[in-house]
Design an enzyme around this catalytic site. Structure first.
Site, PDB file in Angstrom:
ATOM      1  N   ASP A   8       0.876  -1.152   0.000  1.00 29.24           N
ATOM      2  CA  ASP A   8       0.000   0.000   0.000  1.00 29.24           C
ATOM      3  C   ASP A   8       0.930   1.224   0.000  1.00 29.24           C
ATOM      4  O   ASP A   8       2.109   1.109   0.342  1.00 29.24           O
ATOM      5  CB  ASP A   8      -0.880  -0.027   1.246  1.00 29.24           C
ATOM      6  CG  ASP A   8      -1.714   1.225   1.377  1.00 29.24           C
ATOM      7  OD1 ASP A   8      -2.368   1.598   0.391  1.00 29.24           O
ATOM      8  OD2 ASP A   8      -1.700   1.854   2.459  1.00 29.24           O
ATOM      9  N   LEU A   9       0.433   2.362  -0.411  1.00 23.93           N
ATOM     10  CA  LEU A   9       1.288   3.555  -0.482  1.00 23.93           C
ATOM     11  C   LEU A   9       1.087   4.484   0.723  1.00 23.93           C
ATOM     12  O   LEU A   9       1.964   4.618   1.580  1.00 23.93           O
ATOM     13  CB  LEU A   9       1.005   4.318  -1.781  1.00 23.93           C
ATOM     14  CG  LEU A   9       1.749   5.649  -1.958  1.00 23.93           C
ATOM     15  CD1 LEU A   9       3.251   5.427  -2.107  1.00 23.93           C
ATOM     16  CD2 LEU A   9       1.212   6.403  -3.172  1.00 23.93           C
ATOM     17  N   ASP A  10      -0.103   5.091   0.777  1.00 25.65           N
ATOM     18  CA  ASP A  10      -0.389   6.099   1.796  1.00 25.65           C
ATOM     19  C   ASP A  10      -0.371   5.471   3.192  1.00 25.65           C
ATOM     20  O   ASP A  10      -1.150   4.567   3.472  1.00 25.65           O
ATOM     21  CB  ASP A  10      -1.771   6.722   1.541  1.00 25.65           C
ATOM     22  CG  ASP A  10      -1.828   7.483   0.222  1.00 25.65           C
ATOM     23  OD1 ASP A  10      -0.877   8.208  -0.080  1.00 25.65           O
ATOM     24  OD2 ASP A  10      -2.837   7.341  -0.506  1.00 25.65           O
ATOM     25  N   THR A  16       1.456  10.222   3.852  1.00 23.48           N
ATOM     26  CA  THR A  16       0.468  11.109   3.223  1.00 23.48           C
ATOM     27  C   THR A  16      -0.881  11.080   3.943  1.00 23.48           C
ATOM     28  O   THR A  16      -1.732  11.924   3.663  1.00 23.48           O
ATOM     29  CB  THR A  16       0.231  10.699   1.758  1.00 23.48           C
ATOM     30  OG1 THR A  16       0.185   9.284   1.721  1.00 23.48           O
ATOM     31  CG2 THR A  16       1.326  11.212   0.854  1.00 23.48           C
ATOM     32  N   LYS A  44      -9.186   5.650   5.621  1.00 25.09           N
ATOM     33  CA  LYS A  44      -7.900   5.126   5.154  1.00 25.09           C
ATOM     34  C   LYS A  44      -8.099   3.930   4.229  1.00 25.09           C
ATOM     35  O   LYS A  44      -8.868   3.023   4.545  1.00 25.09           O
ATOM     36  CB  LYS A  44      -7.015   4.729   6.350  1.00 25.09           C
ATOM     37  CG  LYS A  44      -6.422   5.927   7.059  1.00 25.09           C
ATOM     38  CD  LYS A  44      -5.414   5.509   8.105  1.00 25.09           C
ATOM     39  CE  LYS A  44      -4.874   6.745   8.828  1.00 25.09           C
ATOM     40  NZ  LYS A  44      -4.042   6.368   9.975  1.00 25.09           N
ATOM     41  N   GLY A  45      -7.406   3.949   3.116  1.00 35.20           N
ATOM     42  CA  GLY A  45      -7.467   2.844   2.170  1.00 35.20           C
ATOM     43  C   GLY A  45      -8.676   2.885   1.248  1.00 35.20           C
ATOM     44  O   GLY A  45      -8.754   2.158   0.273  1.00 35.20           O
ATOM     45  N   SER A 113      -2.333   0.492  -4.523  1.00 36.64           N
ATOM     46  CA  SER A 113      -2.875   1.658  -3.820  1.00 36.64           C
ATOM     47  C   SER A 113      -4.229   2.061  -4.371  1.00 36.64           C
ATOM     48  O   SER A 113      -4.501   1.912  -5.557  1.00 36.64           O
ATOM     49  CB  SER A 113      -1.901   2.829  -3.977  1.00 36.64           C
ATOM     50  OG  SER A 113      -2.504   4.034  -3.561  1.00 36.64           O
ATOM     51  N   ALA A 114      -5.073   2.617  -3.496  1.00 38.23           N
ATOM     52  CA  ALA A 114      -6.378   3.130  -3.924  1.00 38.23           C
ATOM     53  C   ALA A 114      -6.257   4.517  -4.556  1.00 38.23           C
ATOM     54  O   ALA A 114      -7.193   5.020  -5.159  1.00 38.23           O
ATOM     55  CB  ALA A 114      -7.309   3.203  -2.727  1.00 38.23           C
ATOM     56  N   SER A 115      -5.071   5.121  -4.418  1.00 36.55           N
ATOM     57  CA  SER A 115      -4.932   6.521  -4.822  1.00 36.55           C
ATOM     58  C   SER A 115      -4.750   6.722  -6.319  1.00 36.55           C
ATOM     59  O   SER A 115      -4.031   5.985  -6.975  1.00 36.55           O
ATOM     60  CB  SER A 115      -3.729   7.140  -4.103  1.00 36.55           C
ATOM     61  OG  SER A 115      -3.504   8.448  -4.579  1.00 36.55           O
ATOM     62  N   LYS A 144     -10.994  -0.919  -2.099  1.00 33.65           N
ATOM     63  CA  LYS A 144     -10.766  -1.744  -0.915  1.00 33.65           C
ATOM     64  C   LYS A 144     -11.942  -1.515   0.044  1.00 33.65           C
ATOM     65  O   LYS A 144     -12.399  -0.392   0.132  1.00 33.65           O
ATOM     66  CB  LYS A 144      -9.455  -1.336  -0.212  1.00 33.65           C
ATOM     67  CG  LYS A 144      -8.190  -1.510  -1.064  1.00 33.65           C
ATOM     68  CD  LYS A 144      -6.982  -0.928  -0.340  1.00 33.65           C
ATOM     69  CE  LYS A 144      -5.751  -0.899  -1.248  1.00 33.65           C
ATOM     70  NZ  LYS A 144      -4.588  -0.218  -0.631  1.00 33.65           N
ATOM     71  N   GLU A 168      -0.023  -3.161   4.678  1.00 34.59           N
ATOM     72  CA  GLU A 168      -1.183  -2.258   4.721  1.00 34.59           C
ATOM     73  C   GLU A 168      -1.302  -1.527   6.059  1.00 34.59           C
ATOM     74  O   GLU A 168      -1.034  -2.120   7.103  1.00 34.59           O
ATOM     75  CB  GLU A 168      -2.465  -3.087   4.554  1.00 34.59           C
ATOM     76  CG  GLU A 168      -3.107  -3.007   3.199  1.00 34.59           C
ATOM     77  CD  GLU A 168      -3.659  -1.654   2.832  1.00 34.59           C
ATOM     78  OE1 GLU A 168      -3.770  -0.774   3.708  1.00 34.59           O
ATOM     79  OE2 GLU A 168      -3.990  -1.460   1.655  1.00 34.59           O
ATOM     80  N   ASP A 169      -1.736  -0.277   6.021  1.00 33.49           N
ATOM     81  CA  ASP A 169      -1.985   0.458   7.270  1.00 33.49           C
ATOM     82  C   ASP A 169      -3.473   0.660   7.526  1.00 33.49           C
ATOM     83  O   ASP A 169      -3.848   1.237   8.538  1.00 33.49           O
ATOM     84  CB  ASP A 169      -1.304   1.831   7.232  1.00 33.49           C
ATOM     85  CG  ASP A 169      -2.018   2.785   6.293  1.00 33.49           C
ATOM     86  OD1 ASP A 169      -2.353   2.356   5.159  1.00 33.49           O
ATOM     87  OD2 ASP A 169      -2.264   3.935   6.665  1.00 33.49           O
TER      88      ASP A 169
END
Ligand code: BG6
Ligand code: MG
Length: 216
Positions: A8-10, A16, A44-45, A113-115, A144, A168-169
């Site tokens: 995951d990114l963020d 971010t 988030k996510g 990522s979802a972004s 997600k 994942e966060d």
């Protein structure tokens, strides 16, 4: 290689999450309701559109479709204001070391990522070129906790889902990884991410030999 990693990114690679929070909070302030950091966990996510719906639900605000579109644009403009100022200093502790470990082991890793801003962010922090593949919000139709983003990631890695390890966060992200049949590693509060197969407070806590327990 027989295993692969999906990041995951963020909130995992870069910090971010705080910028998303600030941008959503500005909108909530304008609409006249409180939006706490605890509320923010729910976003988030989650995709941008779904995040807005959750936010409006928290504030018990109903708006027209046109209004929603305007809100999505202005939220993203605020968010872009933050991320276009980012640099490599905002890579989260332990992230580069982990990528180095994976490189040394010859384990491929992709982004999941979802972004829709993922490519821009990775370029800002100079990590874009390191990923074997990128799957982001522009590639998926289901957000997600739907596992779509990670299943596309597994395809890019040319691996079956059970050979993929997801970092994942977000609650929604851990759920997506679990539904996909992948190994989930929760990065952040253990209680919040209790559905994960493994938990670490941050990437610096990942043991050097973490990947040796998976068949390579
Ligand atoms: C996820 C974030 O990575 O991306 C969410 O955790 C965010 O908070 C989502 O809403 C969509 O991001 P963007 O950049 O497309 O608005
Ligand atoms: Mg995240």
């Amino acid at each position: 290689n027989t295993i692969g990693v999906i990041f995951d990114l963020d909130g995992v690679i870069v910090d971010t999450a705080k910028y998303h929070y600030l941008a959503w909070k500005k909108l909530a302030d304008a609409l006249g309701f409180e939006f706490t950091e605890a509320n923010n966990e729910l976003l988030k996510g989650v995709s941008r559109v779904r995040s807005l719906e959750i936010l409006l639900g928290i504030g018990k605000v109903t708006v027209s479709e046109t209004e929603k579109q305007k809100m999505l644009i202005s939220k993203n403009e605020d968010y872009l204001g933050y991320i276009t100022k980012m640099n490599a200093n905002e890579i989260l502790p332990g992230a580069e070391k982990l990528l180095n470990t994976l490189d040394a082991l010859g384990i491929h890793y992709v982004l999941g990522s979802a972004s829709k801003n993922a490519e821009l962010i990775l370029k800002q922090v100079n990590l874009y070129h390191r990923f074997y593949g990128i799957v982001d919000g522009n590639d998926v139709s289901k957000a997600k906790p739907d596992p779509e983003v990670f299943l596309i990631g597994a395809k890019k890695l040319n691996l079956s889902p059970e050979k993929c390890i997801v970092f994942e966060d977000a609650i929604a992200g851990v759920e997506a990884a679990n539904i996909a049949g992948m190994t989930s590693v929760g990065i952040g509060d253990k209680e919040t991410l209790k559905a994960a197969d493994f938990n670490f407070n941050n990437l610096t806590e990942i043991p050097e030999d973490f990947f040796s327990k998976f068949s390579i």
